[in-house]
Scaffold this motif. Structure first.
Motif, mmCIF file in Angstrom:
data_model
loop_
_atom_site.group_PDB
_atom_site.id
_atom_site.type_symbol
_atom_site.label_atom_id
_atom_site.label_comp_id
_atom_site.label_asym_id
_atom_site.label_seq_id
_atom_site.Cartn_x
_atom_site.Cartn_y
_atom_site.Cartn_z
ATOM 1 N N TYR A 40 0.834 -1.224 0.000
ATOM 2 C CA TYR A 40 0.000 0.000 0.000
ATOM 3 C C TYR A 40 0.857 1.257 0.000
ATOM 4 O O TYR A 40 0.387 2.330 -0.358
ATOM 5 C CB TYR A 40 -1.001 -0.019 1.165
ATOM 6 C CG TYR A 40 -0.409 0.274 2.526
ATOM 7 C CD1 TYR A 40 0.241 -0.720 3.244
ATOM 8 C CD2 TYR A 40 -0.468 1.540 3.084
ATOM 9 C CE1 TYR A 40 0.805 -0.450 4.479
ATOM 10 C CE2 TYR A 40 0.084 1.816 4.320
ATOM 11 C CZ TYR A 40 0.728 0.817 5.004
ATOM 12 O OH TYR A 40 1.294 1.086 6.230
ATOM 13 N N GLN A 76 9.050 2.341 10.158
ATOM 14 C CA GLN A 76 7.573 2.346 10.120
ATOM 15 C C GLN A 76 6.970 2.476 11.531
ATOM 16 O O GLN A 76 7.410 3.306 12.287
ATOM 17 C CB GLN A 76 7.057 1.112 9.367
ATOM 18 C CG GLN A 76 7.468 1.102 7.905
ATOM 19 C CD GLN A 76 6.896 2.271 7.106
ATOM 20 O OE1 GLN A 76 5.867 2.824 7.446
ATOM 21 N NE2 GLN A 76 7.593 2.694 6.068
ATOM 22 N N SER A 77 6.033 1.616 11.870
ATOM 23 C CA SER A 77 5.290 1.810 13.129
ATOM 24 C C SER A 77 6.138 1.635 14.387
ATOM 25 O O SER A 77 5.693 2.021 15.470
ATOM 26 C CB SER A 77 4.122 0.838 13.194
ATOM 27 O OG SER A 77 3.075 1.314 12.416
ATOM 28 N N ASN A 129 -2.446 4.212 14.624
ATOM 29 C CA ASN A 129 -2.176 5.433 13.861
ATOM 30 C C ASN A 129 -2.812 6.671 14.466
ATOM 31 O O ASN A 129 -2.178 7.735 14.521
ATOM 32 C CB ASN A 129 -2.620 5.253 12.403
ATOM 33 C CG ASN A 129 -1.687 4.312 11.666
ATOM 34 O OD1 ASN A 129 -0.931 3.567 12.296
ATOM 35 N ND2 ASN A 129 -1.730 4.330 10.353
ATOM 36 N N GLU A 173 4.967 7.329 0.714
ATOM 37 C CA GLU A 173 3.888 7.310 1.709
ATOM 38 C C GLU A 173 3.117 8.637 1.685
ATOM 39 O O GLU A 173 1.890 8.656 1.753
ATOM 40 C CB GLU A 173 4.453 7.047 3.117
ATOM 41 C CG GLU A 173 3.368 7.152 4.178
ATOM 42 C CD GLU A 173 3.610 6.334 5.428
ATOM 43 O OE1 GLU A 173 4.717 5.822 5.608
ATOM 44 O OE2 GLU A 173 2.657 6.225 6.219
ATOM 45 N N ASN A 180 -4.254 7.867 6.262
ATOM 46 C CA ASN A 180 -3.653 8.618 7.370
ATOM 47 C C ASN A 180 -4.059 10.087 7.324
ATOM 48 O O ASN A 180 -4.226 10.726 8.365
ATOM 49 C CB ASN A 180 -2.132 8.472 7.361
ATOM 50 C CG ASN A 180 -1.707 7.144 7.967
ATOM 51 O OD1 ASN A 180 -2.391 6.631 8.852
ATOM 52 N ND2 ASN A 180 -0.615 6.587 7.489
ATOM 53 N N TYR A 204 4.791 12.556 10.996
ATOM 54 C CA TYR A 204 4.466 11.132 11.069
ATOM 55 C C TYR A 204 5.075 10.367 9.884
ATOM 56 O O TYR A 204 5.700 9.307 10.066
ATOM 57 C CB TYR A 204 2.938 10.957 11.134
ATOM 58 C CG TYR A 204 2.514 9.516 11.154
ATOM 59 C CD1 TYR A 204 2.693 8.735 12.302
ATOM 60 C CD2 TYR A 204 1.988 8.911 10.013
ATOM 61 C CE1 TYR A 204 2.337 7.388 12.309
ATOM 62 C CE2 TYR A 204 1.632 7.571 10.017
ATOM 63 C CZ TYR A 204 1.810 6.817 11.164
ATOM 64 O OH TYR A 204 1.467 5.481 11.163
ATOM 65 N N CYS A 208 8.183 7.510 10.192
ATOM 66 C CA CYS A 208 8.006 6.131 9.687
ATOM 67 C C CYS A 208 9.079 5.767 8.672
ATOM 68 O O CYS A 208 9.344 4.583 8.443
ATOM 69 C CB CYS A 208 6.639 5.981 9.020
ATOM 70 S SG CYS A 208 5.274 5.964 10.184
ATOM 71 N N TYR A 256 -0.650 -4.780 17.391
ATOM 72 C CA TYR A 256 -1.998 -4.455 16.922
ATOM 73 C C TYR A 256 -3.006 -5.489 17.388
ATOM 74 O O TYR A 256 -2.940 -5.962 18.513
ATOM 75 C CB TYR A 256 -2.014 -4.274 15.394
ATOM 76 C CG TYR A 256 -1.080 -3.167 15.014
ATOM 77 C CD1 TYR A 256 -1.340 -1.866 15.432
ATOM 78 C CD2 TYR A 256 0.076 -3.408 14.313
ATOM 79 C CE1 TYR A 256 -0.471 -0.844 15.138
ATOM 80 C CE2 TYR A 256 0.953 -2.387 14.002
ATOM 81 C CZ TYR A 256 0.668 -1.104 14.427
ATOM 82 O OH TYR A 256 1.531 -0.113 14.146
ATOM 83 N N VAL A 274 5.230 -2.243 9.244
ATOM 84 C CA VAL A 274 4.851 -2.867 7.968
ATOM 85 C C VAL A 274 6.010 -3.130 7.015
ATOM 86 O O VAL A 274 5.815 -3.796 6.007
ATOM 87 C CB VAL A 274 3.779 -2.069 7.189
ATOM 88 C CG1 VAL A 274 2.409 -2.249 7.769
ATOM 89 C CG2 VAL A 274 4.153 -0.637 7.017
ATOM 90 N N GLY A 310 -0.480 -7.293 9.524
ATOM 91 C CA GLY A 310 0.652 -6.384 9.277
ATOM 92 C C GLY A 310 1.897 -6.758 10.057
ATOM 93 O O GLY A 310 2.807 -5.942 10.193
HETATM 94 O O1 DON Z 1 0.770 4.452 8.921
HETATM 95 C C1 DON Z 1 1.310 3.817 8.034
HETATM 96 O O2 DON Z 1 0.694 3.442 7.076
HETATM 97 C C2 DON Z 1 2.768 3.368 8.090
HETATM 98 N N1 DON Z 1 3.671 4.334 7.696
HETATM 99 C C3 DON Z 1 3.126 2.724 9.365
HETATM 100 C C4 DON Z 1 2.243 1.558 9.565
HETATM 101 C C5 DON Z 1 2.846 0.392 10.219
HETATM 102 O O3 DON Z 1 4.030 0.141 10.241
HETATM 103 C C6 DON Z 1 1.855 -0.535 10.787
HETATM 104 N N2 DON Z 1 2.498 -1.733 11.254
HETATM 105 N N3 DON Z 1 2.277 -2.818 11.356
#
Ligand code: DON
Length: 331
Positions: A40, A76-77, A129, A173, A180, A204, A208, A256, A274, A310
């Protein structure tokens, strides 16, 4: 061939542990075929599906590394743990907990539904998020560069180098992340944000996109395992109360809507991202028999093939196996 129960009493040299971990990485690599690389964010699609690596760093210099250890990937997260830590250091724990809750959601990381349906007074937790975007708005500074500077400085102190932003992932992103943006604008409308919406989202997306290796994440995990203190220099990078709060959040919300299963089957604080990284923290443990890394350790895996929640498919299985073999559970 993966081993059954092992008597760790019979010797724990680094070489011997290394052989076991090499064996386990080879065994669990096949599970990368069960997941999918995140797509994505278009730039993440370039990751190699079959990569799997682990780094484990103990309190007194013991280090085990195996598999694809040198791959750089975006945090990332996992950055959500660090931005929450920095916000607590800047604004104080009481202020942060007044603005962001510490409850697991049981929903996907990017869920919007629960924000509106539950008429929340604050986002559920800083590791989903909505909570993380709120935290980004609470970092001190007028621009995303100013907001991220203390986070980068903290990482530099812990790692000995300042991480780069991967511009390709950041731009990818920023251009594609309509969800987001929707979460951010909903938070703006409900009065949760403390900074300009565009600056908040930019912060943000940049946090990430910070580039790390599993050695970097394992080193951060080690500092958290030691309640924020460097075991060698004794320097306190993160206040003890903040480090402990971060670990509690990782345990309850870090994976999560798979956090309950991870707590039940692995039993240590962890946080996934992710791009396929997972940071995990094994605090010192007391047992009647000698076991590997009893003084505590930081661990990190990289395996970009993800499950439907994820989280890294092979990474979770590898951590579960190690936690079982070495009796890492905090429970
Ligand atoms: O918010 C997002 O889409 C990403 N940059 C971070 C998401 C993420 O890493 C979720 N993890 N499992």
């Amino acid at each position: 061939m993966v081993q059954g129960a092992v008597n760790w009493n019979t010797g724990m040299s680094q070489k011997w542990l290394q052989e076991y971990v090499d064996d386990w990485v080879s065994f669990y690599r096949k599970h990368t075929s069960e997941g999918e690389v995140a797509s994505y964010i278009p730039a993440l699609k370039e990751a190699k599906q079959d990569h799997l690596g682990i780094s484990i760093i103990g309190m007194h210099g013991m280090k085990i590394r195996s598999g694809d250890v040198d791959v750089k990937f975006t945090i990332q997260s996992i950055s959500k743990v660090l931005s929450f830590i920095v916000a607590c250091m800047e604004r104080g724990v009481a202020y942060m907990l007044d603005k962001v809750d510490v409850e697991p959601t049981g929903e996907a990381f990017n869920s919007i539904m629960h924000l509106e349906m539950k008429q929340l007074k604050k986002p559920f937790n800083p590791l989903v998020n909505a909570g993380a975007i709120t935290v980004s708005s609470m970092l001190c500074g007028e621009t995303s560069e100013e907001k991220l500077d203390p986070l980068l400085t903290l990482m530099e102190k812990i790692l000995g180098h300042r991480p780069n932003i991967n511009l390709e992932v950041y731009e990818s992103e920023r251009e594609t992340s309509t969800r987001n943006k929707a979460i951010g604008y909903y938070l703006l409308e409900t009065g949760f944000l403390e900074s300009d919406i565009e600056v908040t989202l930019d912060t943000y997306f940049k946090q990430c996109s910070l580039e790390v290796t599993i050695d970097d994440l394992a080193r951060i995990g080690l500092i958290l395992a030691n309640d924020g203190k460097d075991p060698d220099s004794e320097e306190h990078f993160i206040p003890r109360q903040v480090a402990r709060l971060a670990k509690a959040l990782m345990l309850t919300c870090g994976m999560y809507d798979a956090s309950g299963k991870f707590a039940a089957y692995v039993g240590i604080p962890a946080k996934s991202g992710v791009s396929g990284g997972i940071i995990a923290v094994s605090p010192p443990r007391v047992r009647n028999e000698p076991l590997p890394f009893m003084d505590g350790c930081g661990m990190a895996v990289y395996g970009p093939a993800l499950d439907s929640k994820g989280n890294s498919t092979a990474g979770i299985r590898l951590l579960r196996h190690i936690a079982t073999q070495w009796d890492l559970s905090i429970f």
